[in-house]
Design an enzyme around this catalytic site. Structure first.
Site, PDB file in Angstrom:
ATOM      1  CB  SER A   6      -0.858  -0.059   1.252  1.00 59.26           C
ATOM      2  OG  SER A   6      -1.414   1.179   1.513  1.00 59.26           O
ATOM      3  CG  ASN A  91       1.111  -7.839  13.602  1.00 59.28           C
ATOM      4  OD1 ASN A  91       1.382  -7.649  12.416  1.00 59.28           O
ATOM      5  ND2 ASN A  91       0.780  -9.018  14.092  1.00 59.28           N
ATOM      6  CB  THR A 136     -38.462  26.112   8.217  1.00 59.88           C
ATOM      7  OG1 THR A 136     -39.730  26.613   7.811  1.00 59.88           O
ATOM      8  CG2 THR A 136     -38.035  26.794   9.517  1.00 59.88           C
ATOM      9  CG  HIS A 137     -40.171  23.131   5.245  1.00 64.74           C
ATOM     10  ND1 HIS A 137     -40.395  21.776   5.286  1.00 64.74           N
ATOM     11  CD2 HIS A 137     -40.540  23.615   6.459  1.00 64.74           C
ATOM     12  CE1 HIS A 137     -40.913  21.456   6.484  1.00 64.74           C
ATOM     13  NE2 HIS A 137     -40.998  22.565   7.210  1.00 64.74           N
ATOM     14  CB  SER A 258     -18.610  29.434 -18.034  1.00 61.58           C
ATOM     15  OG  SER A 258     -18.982  28.804 -19.238  1.00 61.58           O
ATOM     16  CE  LYS A 264     -22.934  30.269 -15.010  1.00 55.26           C
ATOM     17  NZ  LYS A 264     -23.390  28.936 -14.711  1.00 55.26           N
ATOM     18  CG  ASN A 266     -19.758  28.531 -13.025  1.00 59.81           C
ATOM     19  OD1 ASN A 266     -20.836  29.124 -13.082  1.00 59.81           O
ATOM     20  ND2 ASN A 266     -19.118  28.090 -14.090  1.00 59.81           N
ATOM     21  CD  GLU A 271     -20.559  24.202  -8.276  1.00 58.00           C
ATOM     22  OE1 GLU A 271     -21.564  23.933  -8.912  1.00 58.00           O
ATOM     23  OE2 GLU A 271     -19.541  24.705  -8.806  1.00 58.00           O
ATOM     24  CE1 TYR A 298      -1.906  -5.756  10.735  1.00 54.90           C
ATOM     25  CE2 TYR A 298      -1.448  -7.884   9.739  1.00 54.90           C
ATOM     26  CZ  TYR A 298      -1.531  -6.519   9.646  1.00 54.90           C
ATOM     27  OH  TYR A 298      -1.245  -5.891   8.458  1.00 54.90           O
ATOM     28  CD  GLN A 303      -0.870  -3.392   3.481  1.00 54.32           C
ATOM     29  OE1 GLN A 303       0.122  -3.822   4.034  1.00 54.32           O
ATOM     30  NE2 GLN A 303      -1.157  -3.651   2.218  1.00 54.32           N
TER      31      GLN A 303
HETATM   32  N1  ARG Z   1       1.864  -3.125   6.057  1.00 54.39           N
HETATM   33  C1  ARG Z   1       1.198  -3.823   7.125  1.00 54.39           C
HETATM   34  C2  ARG Z   1      -0.027  -3.021   7.598  1.00 54.39           C
HETATM   35  O1  ARG Z   1      -0.166  -1.906   7.255  1.00 54.39           O
HETATM   36  C3  ARG Z   1       2.143  -4.002   8.244  1.00 54.39           C
HETATM   37  C4  ARG Z   1       1.862  -5.142   9.149  1.00 54.39           C
HETATM   38  C5  ARG Z   1       2.130  -6.441   8.484  1.00 54.39           C
HETATM   39  N2  ARG Z   1       2.030  -7.489   9.422  1.00 54.39           N
HETATM   40  C6  ARG Z   1       1.917  -8.754   9.079  1.00 54.39           C
HETATM   41  N3  ARG Z   1       1.835  -9.614  10.015  1.00 54.39           N
HETATM   42  N4  ARG Z   1       1.897  -9.093   7.825  1.00 54.39           N
HETATM   43  O2  ARG Z   1      -0.852  -3.542   8.299  1.00 54.39           O
END
Ligand code: ARG
Length: 483
Positions: A6, A91, A136-137, A258, A264, A266, A271, A298, A303
């Site tokens: 990630s 973890n 209101t409304h 615009s 215009k 906007n 928004e 965990y 993740q």
């Molecule tokens: N990248 C993992 C997370 O964000 C780290 C922990 C991974 N732990 C494991 N036991 N695979 O959760």
């Protein structure tokens, strides 16, 4: 690998992870778990990684941030690097990193929120006697003042502040020492790591410490409510800047042109605040869906929740600042607000109330009579307050018909009617606690100024606590390196 990691969330956690590593190594050394020599070697390596930044650790070659930092460390300093992860798991490490990074973001959000609240107070202070229609409304209902309306938004944002500050209390806790979930047989000091990282306390139960993401769900929920509040303010600015309303003119800085219609301007920023509320709601829902029904402790599923938190942070924080800038630079059309306050017979409630006070007629009957009067005078379509003597005449006819008596015969004077039809008087009379009367709003403003000052102090206090932790960490690292 690509599926496992990630990347963006890990980049966000980089700074936090290096700090967490340093604190862990300092503690291991102080506890005699790691030799001074190894600690020096590792800390030097970590300094190098810190300087080299995210580019140095080649995140894209590893499963995650923690693995990348450790592998880079071993490459840099050799075998000693392999001792860093003693008495720790990814973890507890990742849970600590998220909490630390989120804590910093929360402080930024709290500060931005206070700036927005300050801008609202400033604008309200300038408009305690600016009469406008209350709705209101989305129909004209009763006259109020712009200050009263703005204070309503201020109070909603004050509750957002409280919610986020309360969330902070549960975010700023330290999971380190929980290891995988069962703690560790090494004689670590969880308290010391907690202190070095500026956390308020240790997150005690080691299984809870690695399993829970409730702090993240809570923060996301508070963000979602805050964004919902902002979206309502944004929606009003959008409506109010149309020719139908003409209550405000947004600054060119917060509008876009615009591409086809040359005339215009906007309200794109407002928004987008409105739309990004939807984004944050989505982040919250996604994180809940990921965490629900997960068995302890965990699971890698956890993740997947982090990027949603990050996206919500990166959406919420600038939305707050944009709203502030938009309010600070908007021009209020006082005349138009005042003019339209009279539209739609908005003084009708006060007229019914006066009849009740002066003649003793039941409110329901007065409601009926004024309702009939309103229909005769054009009601909702009326674009001016009607004339008092006409009103009294019609009221007498209606009252004779419905109640069997004329109101003028029961103590209602032309002067009473005249006062009831006066917009300023309508507002001034509503001096019940929290009402729109200028004196009550002034009192409310004063209280809220004090409240805001106090809230600003609360954030500063927490910032100082975090800073003290990091200074302690810096000192401890320095001591080890000097030895
Ligand atoms: N990248 C993992 C997370 O964000 C780290 C922990 C991974 N732990 C494991 N036991 N695979 O959760």
């Amino acid at each position: 690998m690509e599926y496992l990691r990630s990347l963006e969330a890990d980049e966000w956690l980089f700074r936090a992870d290096v700090l967490v590593d340093k604190a862990h190594v300092v503690m291991l050394c102080e506890q005699g778990i790691l030799s001074r020599q190894d600690a020096v070697t590792i800390l030097n390596g970590l300094q190098e990684i810190e300087k080299g930044g995210i580019a140095l650790i080649k995140l894209e070659e590893y499963e995650d941030l923690h693995t990348a930092i450790e592998a880079t460390l071993i490459k840099l300093v050799g075998e000693a690097g392999g001792r860093m992860h003693t008495a720790r798991s990814r973890n507890d490490e990742v849970a600590t990193c998220i909490r630390l990074a989120l804590r910093d973001e929360l402080l930024k959000v709290l500060n931005a929120l206070n700036e927005l609240r300050r801008a609202l107070l400033k604008l309200a202070t300038a408009h305690t006697t600016t009469i406008m229609p209350g709705f209101t409304h989305l129909q004209h209902a009763q006259p109020t003042t712009l200050a009263h309306h703005l204070l309503a938004h201020f109070d909603a944002l004050s509750r957002d502040f409280e919610r986020l500050l309360d969330a902070y209390r549960r975010v700023n806790l330290c999971p380190l020492g929980a290891a995988a979930f069962a703690g560790t047989g090494f004689k670590v000091s969880r308290e010391r790591v907690c202190e070095l990282l500026g956390f308020d306390d240790v997150l005690e139960n080691s299984m809870d410490a690695v399993s829970t993401r409730d702090f993240l769900l809570e923060t996301l929920s508070a963000f979602a409510i805050l964004m919902t509040d902002l979206s309502r303010l944004a929606e009003e600015l959008i409506l109010w800047s149309t020719p139908e309303f003409r209550f405000v003119r947004l600054s060119d800085k917060y509008t876009s042109f615009s591409s086809i219609m040359p005339q215009k301007q906007n309200p794109d920023f407002a928004e987008l605040v409105r739309a990004r509320c939807g984004t944050v709601l989505g982040c919250m829902m996604a994180a809940f869906a990921i965490c629900k029904a997960l068995p302890y402790s965990y699971n890698r599923d956890l993740q997947e929740a982090t990027p949603h938190l990050l996206r919500a942070v990166r959406t919420t924080l600038p939305s707050i600042s944009v709203m502030r800038g938009m309010l600070e630079s908007a021009e209020v059309n006082v005349e138009e607000l005042q003019r339209k306050a009279a539209w739609g017979f908005t003084v009708a409630t006060e007229l019914a109330d006066v009849i009740v006070r002066k003649t003793g007629m039941p409110f329901r009957t007065a409601h009926k009579i004024v309702g009939e009067l309103s229909k005769k005078l054009g009601g909702e379509a009326a674009d001016a307050v009607p004339d008092a003597s006409t009103v009294l005449k019609v009221l007498d006819v209606l009252s004779l018909e419905i109640w069997g008596e004329k109101l003028s015969g029961r103590g209602l004077s032309a002067e009473d009617v005249h006062r009831a039809l006066d917009l300023e008087e309508n507002v001034r009379m509503r001096d019940v606690r929290g009402g729109p009367s200028p004196s009550e709003v002034e009192r409310g403003l004063e209280e809220r100024r004090k409240m805001l000052e106090n809230d600003e102090k609360k954030v500063k206090l927490r910032e100082a606590k975090v800073k003290r932790g990091f200074e302690e960490l810096k000192g401890a690292v320095g001591n080890i390196l000097a030895s």
